[in-house]
Design a protein around this motif. Structure first.
Motif, PDB file in Angstrom:
ATOM      1  N   UNK A  24       0.837  -1.192   0.000  1.00  0.00           N
ATOM      2  CA  UNK A  24       0.000   0.000   0.000  1.00  0.00           C
ATOM      3  C   UNK A  24       0.876   1.248   0.000  1.00  0.00           C
ATOM      4  N   UNK A  25       0.643   2.110  -0.985  1.00  0.00           N
ATOM      5  CA  UNK A  25       1.352   3.381  -1.083  1.00  0.00           C
ATOM      6  C   UNK A  25       0.306   4.484  -1.087  1.00  0.00           C
ATOM      7  N   UNK A  26       0.294   5.301  -0.038  1.00  0.00           N
ATOM      8  CA  UNK A  26      -0.705   6.368   0.086  1.00  0.00           C
ATOM      9  C   UNK A  26      -2.127   5.832  -0.093  1.00  0.00           C
ATOM     10  N   UNK A  27      -2.378   4.635   0.442  1.00  0.00           N
ATOM     11  CA  UNK A  27      -3.708   4.048   0.413  1.00  0.00           C
ATOM     12  C   UNK A  27      -4.029   3.241  -0.829  1.00  0.00           C
ATOM     13  N   UNK A  28      -3.162   3.249  -1.836  1.00  0.00           N
ATOM     14  CA  UNK A  28      -3.422   2.487  -3.069  1.00  0.00           C
ATOM     15  C   UNK A  28      -2.478   1.295  -3.143  1.00  0.00           C
ATOM     16  N   UNK A  29      -3.004   0.092  -3.295  1.00  0.00           N
ATOM     17  CA  UNK A  29      -2.133  -1.077  -3.463  1.00  0.00           C
ATOM     18  C   UNK A  29      -1.375  -1.008  -4.787  1.00  0.00           C
ATOM     19  N   UNK A  30      -0.064  -1.176  -4.717  1.00  0.00           N
ATOM     20  CA  UNK A  30       0.814  -1.147  -5.882  1.00  0.00           C
ATOM     21  C   UNK A  30       1.656  -2.417  -5.908  1.00  0.00           C
ATOM     22  N   UNK A  31       2.170  -2.770  -7.085  1.00  0.00           N
ATOM     23  CA  UNK A  31       2.984  -3.972  -7.238  1.00  0.00           C
ATOM     24  C   UNK A  31       4.455  -3.585  -7.295  1.00  0.00           C
ATOM     25  N   UNK A  43       9.493  -0.546  -7.532  1.00  0.00           N
ATOM     26  CA  UNK A  43       8.077  -0.312  -7.804  1.00  0.00           C
ATOM     27  C   UNK A  43       7.800  -0.537  -9.289  1.00  0.00           C
ATOM     28  N   UNK A  44       6.748  -1.339  -9.578  1.00  0.00           N
ATOM     29  CA  UNK A  44       6.389  -1.632 -10.959  1.00  0.00           C
ATOM     30  C   UNK A  44       5.161  -0.853 -11.423  1.00  0.00           C
ATOM     31  N   UNK A  45       4.195  -0.668 -10.544  1.00  0.00           N
ATOM     32  CA  UNK A  45       2.991   0.078 -10.918  1.00  0.00           C
ATOM     33  C   UNK A  45       2.960   1.387 -10.142  1.00  0.00           C
ATOM     34  N   UNK A  46       2.341   2.383 -10.749  1.00  0.00           N
ATOM     35  CA  UNK A  46       2.238   3.691 -10.108  1.00  0.00           C
ATOM     36  C   UNK A  46       0.949   4.330 -10.619  1.00  0.00           C
ATOM     37  N   UNK A  47      -0.141   3.958  -9.984  1.00  0.00           N
ATOM     38  CA  UNK A  47      -1.453   4.395 -10.428  1.00  0.00           C
ATOM     39  C   UNK A  47      -2.338   4.587  -9.211  1.00  0.00           C
ATOM     40  N   UNK A  49      -5.259   3.762  -8.987  1.00  0.00           N
ATOM     41  CA  UNK A  49      -6.165   2.612  -8.940  1.00  0.00           C
ATOM     42  C   UNK A  49      -5.547   1.495  -8.095  1.00  0.00           C
ATOM     43  N   UNK A  50      -6.312   0.457  -7.898  1.00  0.00           N
ATOM     44  CA  UNK A  50      -5.847  -0.731  -7.186  1.00  0.00           C
ATOM     45  C   UNK A  50      -5.112  -1.635  -8.167  1.00  0.00           C
ATOM     46  N   UNK A  51      -3.874  -2.014  -7.847  1.00  0.00           N
ATOM     47  CA  UNK A  51      -3.085  -2.962  -8.634  1.00  0.00           C
ATOM     48  C   UNK A  51      -2.702  -4.103  -7.701  1.00  0.00           C
ATOM     49  N   UNK A  52      -3.233  -5.313  -7.956  1.00  0.00           N
ATOM     50  CA  UNK A  52      -3.074  -6.446  -7.049  1.00  0.00           C
ATOM     51  C   UNK A  52      -2.920  -7.752  -7.828  1.00  0.00           C
ATOM     52  N   UNK A  53      -2.812  -8.853  -7.114  1.00  0.00           N
ATOM     53  CA  UNK A  53      -2.842 -10.226  -7.638  1.00  0.00           C
ATOM     54  C   UNK A  53      -1.792 -10.529  -8.694  1.00  0.00           C
ATOM     55  N   UNK A  54      -0.503 -10.281  -8.417  1.00  0.00           N
ATOM     56  CA  UNK A  54       0.516 -10.602  -9.419  1.00  0.00           C
ATOM     57  C   UNK A  54       0.662 -12.099  -9.632  1.00  0.00           C
ATOM     58  N   UNK A  66      -4.083  -7.664 -11.614  1.00  0.00           N
ATOM     59  CA  UNK A  66      -5.436  -7.109 -11.689  1.00  0.00           C
ATOM     60  C   UNK A  66      -5.373  -5.634 -11.327  1.00  0.00           C
ATOM     61  N   UNK A  67      -6.068  -4.817 -12.123  1.00  0.00           N
ATOM     62  CA  UNK A  67      -6.171  -3.391 -11.843  1.00  0.00           C
ATOM     63  C   UNK A  67      -7.592  -2.929 -12.136  1.00  0.00           C
ATOM     64  N   UNK A  68      -8.041  -1.946 -11.353  1.00  0.00           N
ATOM     65  CA  UNK A  68      -9.354  -1.355 -11.622  1.00  0.00           C
ATOM     66  C   UNK A  68      -9.199   0.042 -12.235  1.00  0.00           C
ATOM     67  N   UNK A  69      -8.103   0.275 -12.936  1.00  0.00           N
ATOM     68  CA  UNK A  69      -7.836   1.599 -13.502  1.00  0.00           C
ATOM     69  C   UNK A  69      -8.838   2.014 -14.570  1.00  0.00           C
ATOM     70  N   UNK A  70      -9.621   1.073 -15.101  1.00  0.00           N
ATOM     71  CA  UNK A  70     -10.683   1.434 -16.055  1.00  0.00           C
ATOM     72  C   UNK A  70     -12.048   1.504 -15.376  1.00  0.00           C
ATOM     73  N   UNK A  71     -12.074   1.373 -14.050  1.00  0.00           N
ATOM     74  CA  UNK A  71     -13.326   1.475 -13.314  1.00  0.00           C
ATOM     75  C   UNK A  71     -13.804   0.168 -12.710  1.00  0.00           C
ATOM     76  N   UNK A  72     -13.344  -0.956 -13.223  1.00  0.00           N
ATOM     77  CA  UNK A  72     -13.699  -2.274 -12.691  1.00  0.00           C
ATOM     78  C   UNK A  72     -12.475  -3.178 -12.840  1.00  0.00           C
TER      79      UNK A  72
END
Length: 193
Positions: A24-31, A43-47, A49-54, A66-72
């Motif tokens: 968790x970085x500033x409340x957002x899960x990152x990979x 750090x691999x993701x920087x969004x 949105x939620x980035x999980x389940x590698x 998995x990411x919800x950067x498109x809303x789901x």
């Protein structure tokens, strides 16, 4: 790893030398990736949105996540250094739990269809995407056999969760657990040598 950050999950790469972890970085899960000894955190993701389940490719060169950067939630791919991030799943509005086959040919994932989850397969290039298991009850948490010929999953077909195994062509689903209670999240051990 920084002990002030929440670490949600880690999975070893095929060599056992690195892990992909969710922090968790500033409340957002990152990979991130990190060496097995805790050094070289990257750090691999920087969004926002939620980035999980590698899930590592068997050659260790790519990671499905998995990411919800498109809303789901949708399944994405990236190179092991975080470059080349791209969306993989476009069918279904809620796709999670990617699991890369040991032979590298398929990624199994769960998708919500009509209010329940089914197991689908997609190739890493996104050309072929089809259901493996469809059932009016939830089928979730796909886990590959070491030979890539079967998938275990849990299902609520009897009301409570049981572990099932199915052939790669979707044929012959068999219930493995018989005990009372909830039986979830199967994981294959290696075949004896």
């Amino acid at each position: 790893l920084d002990p002030t950050r929440a670490v949600y999950r880690g999975v070893y790469d095929p060599t056992g030398n690195r892990l992909a972890v969710v922090i968790s970085v500033d409340g957002a899960p990152e990979i991130f990736t990190v060496d097995a000894d805790g050094s070289n955190l990257r750090r691999l993701t920087n969004h926002k949105a939620i980035d999980v389940s590698p899930s590592w490719s068997p050659d260790g060169k790519r990671i499905a996540f998995v990411s919800d950067r498109t809303g789901a939630p949708q399944v994405y791919l990236m190179n092991a250094d975080g470059s080349g991030q791209r969306r993989l799943t476009f069918e279904g509005s809620y796709n999670t739990a990617p699991a890369w086959s040991p032979d590298g040919r398929w990624i199994a994932y769960e998708t919500r269809a009509g209010g329940t989850f089914d197991i689908w397969l997609i190739d890493p290039e996104g050309r072929t995407n089809a259901p493996l298991v469809r059932h009016p009850r939830n089928d979730q948490a796909p886990s590959w056999a070491p030979d890539s010929r079967k998938i275990a999953f849990h299902s609520t077909r009897r009301g409570k969760s049981d572990i099932y195994v199915v052939d790669l062509d979707g044929a012959d689903p068999r219930r493995l657990t018989q005990a009372a209670g909830e039986n979830t999240h199967p994981s294959w051990g290696p075949y004896p040598r």
